[in-house]
Every structure is written in C-alpha cells, then in structure tokens.
Design an enzyme around this catalytic site. Sequence first.
Site, PDB file in Angstrom:
ATOM      1  N   VAL A  13       0.818  -1.213   0.000  1.00 19.63           N
ATOM      2  CA  VAL A  13       0.000   0.000   0.000  1.00 19.63           C
ATOM      3  C   VAL A  13       0.853   1.265   0.000  1.00 19.63           C
ATOM      4  O   VAL A  13       0.321   2.375   0.036  1.00 19.63           O
ATOM      5  CB  VAL A  13      -0.975   0.027   1.196  1.00 19.63           C
ATOM      6  CG1 VAL A  13      -1.981  -1.107   1.109  1.00 19.63           C
ATOM      7  CG2 VAL A  13      -0.226   0.005   2.520  1.00 19.63           C
ATOM      8  N   LYS A  15       3.580   1.761   2.243  1.00 20.45           N
ATOM      9  CA  LYS A  15       3.965   2.097   3.624  1.00 20.45           C
ATOM     10  C   LYS A  15       5.412   2.554   3.731  1.00 20.45           C
ATOM     11  O   LYS A  15       5.706   3.535   4.434  1.00 20.45           O
ATOM     12  CB  LYS A  15       3.703   0.881   4.517  1.00 20.45           C
ATOM     13  CG  LYS A  15       4.093   1.037   5.972  1.00 20.45           C
ATOM     14  CD  LYS A  15       3.486  -0.045   6.838  1.00 20.45           C
ATOM     15  CE  LYS A  15       3.526  -1.422   6.245  1.00 20.45           C
ATOM     16  NZ  LYS A  15       4.882  -1.907   5.909  1.00 20.45           N
ATOM     17  N   LYS A  37      12.759  -0.917  11.935  1.00 22.39           N
ATOM     18  CA  LYS A  37      12.003  -1.974  11.253  1.00 22.39           C
ATOM     19  C   LYS A  37      12.103  -3.210  12.136  1.00 22.39           C
ATOM     20  O   LYS A  37      13.130  -3.897  12.147  1.00 22.39           O
ATOM     21  CB  LYS A  37      12.607  -2.243   9.867  1.00 22.39           C
ATOM     22  CG  LYS A  37      11.851  -3.282   9.044  1.00 22.39           C
ATOM     23  CD  LYS A  37      10.531  -2.727   8.526  1.00 22.39           C
ATOM     24  CE  LYS A  37       9.828  -3.740   7.615  1.00 22.39           C
ATOM     25  NZ  LYS A  37       8.588  -3.213   7.048  1.00 22.39           N
ATOM     26  N   ASP A  50      13.577  -2.561   3.879  1.00 21.88           N
ATOM     27  CA  ASP A  50      12.726  -1.370   3.861  1.00 21.88           C
ATOM     28  C   ASP A  50      13.401  -0.179   4.535  1.00 21.88           C
ATOM     29  O   ASP A  50      13.303   0.959   4.050  1.00 21.88           O
ATOM     30  CB  ASP A  50      11.394  -1.669   4.556  1.00 21.88           C
ATOM     31  CG  ASP A  50      10.538  -2.640   3.772  1.00 21.88           C
ATOM     32  OD1 ASP A  50      10.791  -2.832   2.566  1.00 21.88           O
ATOM     33  OD2 ASP A  50       9.604  -3.211   4.366  1.00 21.88           O
ATOM     34  N   ALA A 111       5.158  -4.498   9.539  1.00 23.51           N
ATOM     35  CA  ALA A 111       5.169  -5.393   8.376  1.00 23.51           C
ATOM     36  C   ALA A 111       3.725  -5.665   7.986  1.00 23.51           C
ATOM     37  O   ALA A 111       2.982  -6.285   8.748  1.00 23.51           O
ATOM     38  CB  ALA A 111       5.883  -6.695   8.714  1.00 23.51           C
ATOM     39  N   GLY A 112       3.316  -5.179   6.814  1.00 21.17           N
ATOM     40  CA  GLY A 112       1.931  -5.393   6.398  1.00 21.17           C
ATOM     41  C   GLY A 112       0.962  -4.619   7.266  1.00 21.17           C
ATOM     42  O   GLY A 112       1.146  -3.440   7.542  1.00 21.17           O
ATOM     43  N   GLY A 170      -0.962   5.944   0.412  1.00 22.84           N
ATOM     44  CA  GLY A 170       0.412   5.578   0.110  1.00 22.84           C
ATOM     45  C   GLY A 170       0.821   5.738  -1.342  1.00 22.84           C
ATOM     46  O   GLY A 170       2.019   5.850  -1.639  1.00 22.84           O
ATOM     47  N   SER A 171      -0.141   5.757  -2.253  1.00 25.03           N
ATOM     48  CA  SER A 171       0.185   5.916  -3.668  1.00 25.03           C
ATOM     49  C   SER A 171      -1.036   6.488  -4.389  1.00 25.03           C
ATOM     50  O   SER A 171      -1.963   5.751  -4.729  1.00 25.03           O
ATOM     51  CB  SER A 171       0.586   4.567  -4.284  1.00 25.03           C
ATOM     52  OG  SER A 171       0.894   4.704  -5.657  1.00 25.03           O
ATOM     53  N   GLY A 202       4.555   6.526  -7.928  1.00 22.27           N
ATOM     54  CA  GLY A 202       5.890   6.591  -8.507  1.00 22.27           C
ATOM     55  C   GLY A 202       6.886   7.407  -7.710  1.00 22.27           C
ATOM     56  O   GLY A 202       8.034   7.579  -8.146  1.00 22.27           O
TER      57      GLY A 202
END
Length: 238
Positions: A13, A15, A37, A50, A111-112, A170-171, A202
Amino acid sequence: MEILVITGTGTEVGKTIATAAVAATALAAGRSVAVLKPAQTGVRPDERGDADEVARLAGAVTTLELARYPEPLAPATAARRASLAPVRPQEVAEAAAKLATEHDVVLVEGAGGLLVRFDDEGGTLADAARLLNAPVLVVASAGLGTLNTTELTARELRARGLDFAGVVIGSWPNKPDLASRCNLADLPVVAGAPLLGSVPEGAGALEPADFRTGAPSWLAPRLGGSWDAATFNAGYAP
C-alpha cells in the site's frame, strides 16, 4: 511527535515510501530521525531492506532492524520456518524507546497490517504501540476496497485504546478513477480520523533529491508538511 508507529491496511500500500516521506519531512525541518524496522521479511542478508530504502530516499537517518527472515511471509511464520527467534513487542518497544533518547523522531515501520503476528503468541505491532503509548499512522491504498480495510484497522485501533493519528494514502494514482476520487471524502469518515497526506504514484522511483524536495508537500502539518486535504480534495471532486 517523538515516536510514531506506521502501519498499513495491508501489503503493497506504499507504507515504506510513506515512511520515507515522513522521515524526509522531519529531516528538512532540522530534526534527527531514526527508523526502526522490527521484522524484515523476504530479503537475504546481502539485500537492501525497507529501512535501507527509507534512508536512500530520505537521507541521513539512523536505521535499525531487529530481525531479518529470508521468506516473504508474516514475521511469526517466517521466523518459525527459518528456525530463528521471533521479535517480541517488548523488544520493539525497548528499541524504539532507546532510539528516542538519541533522536528527535523515531518511526517504527510495521510489516503489512496492524495485526500481522510477530510471534506465535500473537504479539503484533499494535501491542508495541500500546507499550510505547505512541500514535499510529495508517497508510492506505487509494482505490476500491480501501474503505473496508481502513475502517477495520481504525476499529481495531480504537478497541485497543490506541491513538490513531490519521491516514496517509500511500500511492495516489496519476490518473485516479472514480472510486479513488470518492474515497478522498469517504476515507476520513470511515476512519474517524483525518487524512494526513497523499504520496504520488511513482514517488519511490524519484531521484532522492527530488523525493526530499517533494515530500513536505505530500504530508499535512500534523506530519510537518504543507499538504492541505481540502485543497487537494477540491482538485479531484467527482
């Protein structure tokens, strides 16, 4: 904002890119930033994770992984299959608290989704956020289906008594469809929390210098940026 926990409504998504935008915005304001993380899955020891991607895009941040597992699975499952020790919420909280003594801002990227398990006892990012008494930022997708996953995440945050800071898309598509445009108004309603930003599609492929320049314009003042939900929404009214 000293410690901010960042979760998604699911995988893929945006993140990590949203976390990088928050980090870049804080750095631009002259604040020191650490990115934690807790569990990185699906990468080999020699691959970038990440947190590394956040540092590449955002700049001079301190990064810390507590565990890395090779298979792209939920952390508890990946740890069990690799015969490695899992990450516990208490470890996450302790690491974040230590980083907070040395940095102005600590970003804890999960995570997720919120309830992805760290260990076989059911420990999650939500448990770490409770131990830290830290606000939680939810990164959601823009299109069809996001209202359900966002509302479910919001309900779980409130059921646990956690501070729900708001939602970042997120995008945001270059050519948003009708569902995406309608969701700009509907997301804060189902979340019961403000829309705090929209990262353009992007953005992760931008040159780091361009990413750092753009990041503050993608996030609301609550996250240190200049993005305004009303102005943004007006440009995409269905």
